[in-house]
Design a protein around this motif. Structure first.
Motif, PDB file in Angstrom:
ATOM      1  N   ARG A  26      12.025  -4.105   2.631  1.00  2.11           N
ATOM      2  CA  ARG A  26      12.934  -5.187   2.102  1.00  2.11           C
ATOM      3  C   ARG A  26      13.448  -5.772   3.732  1.00  2.11           C
ATOM      4  NH1 ARG A  26      13.512  -6.419  -3.571  1.00  2.11           N
ATOM      5  NH2 ARG A  26      12.120  -4.649  -4.326  1.00  2.11           N
ATOM      6  N   CYS A  27      12.783  -5.873   4.613  1.00  5.85           N
ATOM      7  CA  CYS A  27      13.595  -6.376   5.841  1.00  5.85           C
ATOM      8  C   CYS A  27      13.264  -7.895   6.037  1.00  5.85           C
ATOM      9  CB  CYS A  27      12.720  -5.693   6.953  1.00  5.85           C
ATOM     10  SG  CYS A  27      13.388  -6.370   8.693  1.00  5.85           S
ATOM     11  N   GLY A  28      14.375  -8.405   6.092  1.00  2.50           N
ATOM     12  CA  GLY A  28      14.498  -9.892   6.091  1.00  2.50           C
ATOM     13  C   GLY A  28      13.698 -10.541   7.207  1.00  2.50           C
ATOM     14  N   GLY A  29      13.902 -10.092   8.329  1.00  3.55           N
ATOM     15  CA  GLY A  29      13.231 -10.332   9.670  1.00  3.55           C
ATOM     16  C   GLY A  29      11.723 -10.295   9.643  1.00  3.55           C
ATOM     17  N   MET A  30      11.289  -9.324   9.167  1.00  7.73           N
ATOM     18  CA  MET A  30       9.639  -9.005   8.850  1.00  7.73           C
ATOM     19  C   MET A  30       9.234 -10.050   7.733  1.00  7.73           C
ATOM     20  SD  MET A  30       8.310  -6.879  10.961  1.00  7.73           S
ATOM     21  CE  MET A  30       9.427  -8.042  12.291  1.00  7.73           C
ATOM     22  N   GLU A  31      10.146 -10.255   6.837  1.00  9.37           N
ATOM     23  CA  GLU A  31       9.716 -11.117   5.923  1.00  9.37           C
ATOM     24  C   GLU A  31       9.472 -12.312   6.150  1.00  9.37           C
ATOM     25  OE1 GLU A  31       8.812 -10.206   3.034  1.00  9.37           O
ATOM     26  OE2 GLU A  31       8.821 -11.795   1.668  1.00  9.37           O
TER      27      GLU A  31
ATOM     28  N   LEU B 290       2.943  -3.280   4.890  1.00  5.32           N
ATOM     29  CA  LEU B 290       2.033  -3.258   6.159  1.00  5.32           C
ATOM     30  C   LEU B 290       2.693  -3.626   7.179  1.00  5.32           C
ATOM     31  CD1 LEU B 290      -1.102  -3.817   4.090  1.00  5.32           C
ATOM     32  CD2 LEU B 290      -0.430  -1.837   4.969  1.00  5.32           C
ATOM     33  N   VAL B 291       3.115  -4.904   7.325  1.00  4.66           N
ATOM     34  CA  VAL B 291       3.795  -5.711   8.442  1.00  4.66           C
ATOM     35  C   VAL B 291       4.810  -4.780   9.014  1.00  4.66           C
ATOM     36  CG1 VAL B 291       5.051  -7.664   9.325  1.00  4.66           C
ATOM     37  CG2 VAL B 291       2.825  -7.960   7.744  1.00  4.66           C
ATOM     38  N   GLU B 292       5.736  -4.328   8.276  1.00  6.32           N
ATOM     39  CA  GLU B 292       6.795  -3.759   8.748  1.00  6.32           C
ATOM     40  C   GLU B 292       6.448  -2.352   9.478  1.00  6.32           C
ATOM     41  OE1 GLU B 292       9.687  -5.017   4.902  1.00  6.32           O
ATOM     42  OE2 GLU B 292       8.785  -3.078   4.871  1.00  6.32           O
ATOM     43  N   GLN B 293       5.432  -1.833   8.781  1.00  8.31           N
ATOM     44  CA  GLN B 293       4.973  -0.343   9.668  1.00  8.31           C
ATOM     45  C   GLN B 293       4.116  -0.657  10.850  1.00  8.31           C
ATOM     46  OE1 GLN B 293       3.210   1.869   6.574  1.00  8.31           O
ATOM     47  NE2 GLN B 293       5.330   2.474   5.739  1.00  8.31           N
TER      48      GLN B 293
ATOM     49  N   LEU C 218       8.764 -13.189   9.405  1.00  9.79           N
ATOM     50  CA  LEU C 218       7.484 -13.131  10.150  1.00  9.79           C
ATOM     51  C   LEU C 218       6.105 -13.359   9.426  1.00  9.79           C
ATOM     52  CD1 LEU C 218       6.366 -12.887  13.026  1.00  9.79           C
ATOM     53  CD2 LEU C 218       6.278 -10.470  12.608  1.00  9.79           C
ATOM     54  N   ARG C 219       6.331 -12.660   8.403  1.00 13.17           N
ATOM     55  CA  ARG C 219       5.029 -12.576   7.400  1.00 13.17           C
ATOM     56  C   ARG C 219       4.693 -13.979   6.692  1.00 13.17           C
ATOM     57  NH1 ARG C 219       3.693 -10.189   1.627  1.00 13.17           N
ATOM     58  NH2 ARG C 219       6.100 -10.473   1.537  1.00 13.17           N
ATOM     59  N   ASN C 220       6.104 -14.511   6.229  1.00 11.73           N
ATOM     60  CA  ASN C 220       5.678 -16.015   5.691  1.00 11.73           C
ATOM     61  C   ASN C 220       5.043 -16.866   6.339  1.00 11.73           C
ATOM     62  OD1 ASN C 220       6.799 -15.076   3.265  1.00 11.73           O
ATOM     63  ND2 ASN C 220       8.876 -15.483   3.379  1.00 11.73           N
ATOM     64  N   SER C 221       5.767 -16.669   8.012  1.00 13.99           N
ATOM     65  CA  SER C 221       5.229 -17.581   8.961  1.00 13.99           C
ATOM     66  C   SER C 221       3.859 -17.506   9.136  1.00 13.99           C
ATOM     67  CB  SER C 221       6.230 -17.385  10.117  1.00 13.99           C
ATOM     68  OG  SER C 221       5.402 -17.584  11.057  1.00 13.99           O
ATOM     69  N   ALA C 222       3.495 -16.068   9.070  1.00 14.77           N
ATOM     70  CA  ALA C 222       1.829 -15.869   9.425  1.00 14.77           C
ATOM     71  C   ALA C 222       1.180 -16.576   8.070  1.00 14.77           C
ATOM     72  CB  ALA C 222       1.862 -14.499   9.358  1.00 14.77           C
TER      73      ALA C 222
ATOM     74  N   GLU D 170      -5.346 -12.186   2.646  1.00 18.75           N
ATOM     75  CA  GLU D 170      -5.031 -12.002   1.077  1.00 18.75           C
ATOM     76  C   GLU D 170      -3.915 -10.581   0.746  1.00 18.75           C
ATOM     77  OE1 GLU D 170      -8.785 -12.420  -1.112  1.00 18.75           O
ATOM     78  OE2 GLU D 170      -7.606 -11.151  -2.658  1.00 18.75           O
ATOM     79  N   THR D 171      -4.459  -9.828   1.574  1.00 22.17           N
ATOM     80  CA  THR D 171      -3.759  -8.452   1.629  1.00 22.17           C
ATOM     81  C   THR D 171      -2.318  -8.697   2.049  1.00 22.17           C
ATOM     82  OG1 THR D 171      -5.606  -7.220   2.250  1.00 22.17           O
ATOM     83  CG2 THR D 171      -3.722  -6.047   2.388  1.00 22.17           C
ATOM     84  N   LEU D 172      -2.223  -9.602   3.145  1.00 20.58           N
ATOM     85  CA  LEU D 172      -0.778  -9.707   3.726  1.00 20.58           C
ATOM     86  C   LEU D 172       0.225 -10.492   2.378  1.00 20.58           C
ATOM     87  CD1 LEU D 172      -0.392 -11.261   7.186  1.00 20.58           C
ATOM     88  CD2 LEU D 172       0.068  -8.904   6.576  1.00 20.58           C
ATOM     89  N   ALA D 173      -0.443 -11.189   1.696  1.00 19.52           N
ATOM     90  CA  ALA D 173       0.163 -12.101   0.619  1.00 19.52           C
ATOM     91  C   ALA D 173       0.597 -11.071  -0.441  1.00 19.52           C
ATOM     92  CB  ALA D 173      -0.461 -13.179   0.276  1.00 19.52           C
TER      93      ALA D 173
END
Lengths: 210, 210, 210, 210
Positions: free
Chosen positions: C106-111, C154-157, C113-117, C144-147
């Motif tokens: 639930r990391c807002g910063g990583m979220e 996966l992104v956080e780790q 980044l992921r949304n931007s990707a 697809e996996t990212l979404a």
């Protein structure tokens, strides 16, 4: 979650904290045995746990809890005297240096005693004779005062003086007090204000100490 | 700092935390009164404070503490019975849903009882008659087993069964147990390992639950 | 009570506990100075305070907290690098033995980044360039996996692996790691389940350790 | 037990307490997301964890920790600015109502800065440029005073004023402060005495508030 499951979960939290994370304290309390310096005689009331109230750690307080934190007089008659047995163990075996009788406001046991002194019928198999230990506390003021806004506090604090006096009827308590090895204290916790009062057996009126 | 000054400082920490910083709990415990669901009958031993052991908050546990967490049998003789008075208050006035008798390893009171069953002289004014409540617990095994490495645990756990049985001699306990309003539990805390065991009055052997 | 008054009351509770009731720890932390063995690089998220999460005491953890617990690469350009300055102080002055990068679900910063990707516009003055430190983490899986439901984890780790790699770009970190004086760790805290995972820079997949 | 094993055991204690025993808080922090009212900018020093110091619970404080609790000036140059990114997230995304810059006595970062102002060579890749953010704080007094017994405190408190001023260089901070939506605070924690001081940017001298 039922209240019992809640307690078991609470135990697991305690176990992990005190046996896995910081095991030193209990390792020591097991290997050296207990050596508390203080016997605390407190009320069974769920709001006045001595360890929580005084931020004490395991090992610091040997604790009796009964209705209205009463000490009965010395009656060595071979019958079952739970509070006196704990007192004997604390004073003669553990040789504590302090006994604290810890009373509190809003005490249901003392309320029953006061109401009974004011004429209300109060007839329970065990509670009635038990709280009658402090009967004399109801003589601390006239009926009008007892019935008034300060009545509960006056009786609760007078009952602490009865317990202090009863403690001195135990010969091995009196001996140690007179030799200076043991000190007796009575404290009264005000639940509404979060104050701690000292009650002494002399002429000085009870007063807040914290 | 003396142990008494230490306790007063501990109270100040409690007061600031519970009356200045997060006053909601005590405001509620004062305005609504106490309403614990559990009566806990625990030992006076300084290492087994129930609130610390079970991570309980003020208001959750109505607590009796006496030597060896014993429940005497029903004796409505008008004398001073502290544990029975607390039991009566918890069951008849507070109408708790659960009674937990909480024993533990390394119990000095049970050790005295066991030693006395093994022939050691043990002659104290109040402790001797008090722990004799659980006399029958010493019949749980032969003398060799009692004297062996498991002896202390066996006696401590058998004494819990005696207390469970004694609880049922109180008519207003039995009534509520039989109607399903009240449940009785016996737990044994292993100080060395940080385990909590359940002890039941049936044939099943005691076993760890946490 | 305002949130500020609440914090000041909280400080008073801390002060009484740690300066009046049990002053030994801070007396020692003042007289000997700090000597933490661990540098913790954690997120600013209000739910992941390292001392609370790890039951740590004052003096145990030297802590950097920034958005998304990121370690930037080694850039000794004389500009303001807060995280690198803390890293330098911990490694070269305090000579810690461990660095733990502590991520969480639930990391807002990583979220962001992921949304931007995933094509969402994300254009903030400081947050955008800051979280881009972990840009590479978005290459850990296909879009697809990212979404999908595992994308955030996966992104956080993967971002934790980027920080581990970046740590090794600091010469005085690499030297100490290679000589065995310093160990690097990456942990990921699952807020929903209360699990702690270890993330390593090798082929082994991340897995719960507690 | 190694310091890392100790932390993992500490996490287990946290997990059992907060996910098994009293899971409500984290269930809510997950389902509703974080909503802290306060951004705390504190030092990385192991002795000044804000949650411990202020008795705060998970969810109450969004926290930046860097060497010497510094706020750099507004520099939107597209580079990595960790503290500014956290500030942006707290102010623009979480819309906190308060920012508290929390300094303390015995600050190693401020000591390095003061020594350097007194002529000592201090040449570190990242620490030197980082603490130079507060360079101006060393002009708060003449060299003799700086070198004297009050020097450290004077520089530490003057540095808090620099951070307060730097906060106001961020347009979205200034806007909210001027509209009354956001308040800025600077506190200084005295490690030796357990005091909390308020430092303001006006003429009033810093003074204890708790």
């Amino acid at each position: 979650m039922s209240s019992i499951d809640q307690l078991i979960a609470g135990f697991r939290a305690f176990r992990v904290s005190n046996f896995e994370h910081r095991p030193e304290l209990f390792e020591q309390l097991v290997s050296r045995g207990q050596a508390p310096e203080v016997l605390m005689i407190a009320c069974s009331d769920s709001r006045v746990d001595p360890a929580l109230l005084l931020n004490a750690q395991p090992g610091e307080l040997f604790v009796v809890r009964n209705v209205a934190n009463l000490v009965p007089p010395y009656e060595p008659d071979g019958r079952h005297h739970g509070t006196s047995a704990a007192l004997e163990f604390a004073v003669r075996d553990l040789t504590v240096s302090h006994i604290v009788v810890l009373g509190h406001s809003r005490c249901g046991g003392m309320e029953a005693l006061r109401n009974s002194a004011l004429g209300e019928r109060f007839d329970r198999e065990f509670i009635t004779p038990w709280v009658s230990i402090a009967q004399e506390a109801c003589h601390c003021a006239d009926a009008e005062t007892l019935a008034g806004p300060d009545g509960a506090r006056l009786v609760e604090q007078a009952a602490l003086k009865v317990s202090l006096a009863n403690l001195m009827t135990f010969p091995w308590v009196r001996d140690r007090v007179e030799s200076g090895e043991l000190q007796l204290h009575a404290w009264w916790f005000n639940l509404e204000k979060g104050e701690l009062w000292a009650v002494t057996d002399d002429a000085e009126p009870p007063a807040p100490i914290a």
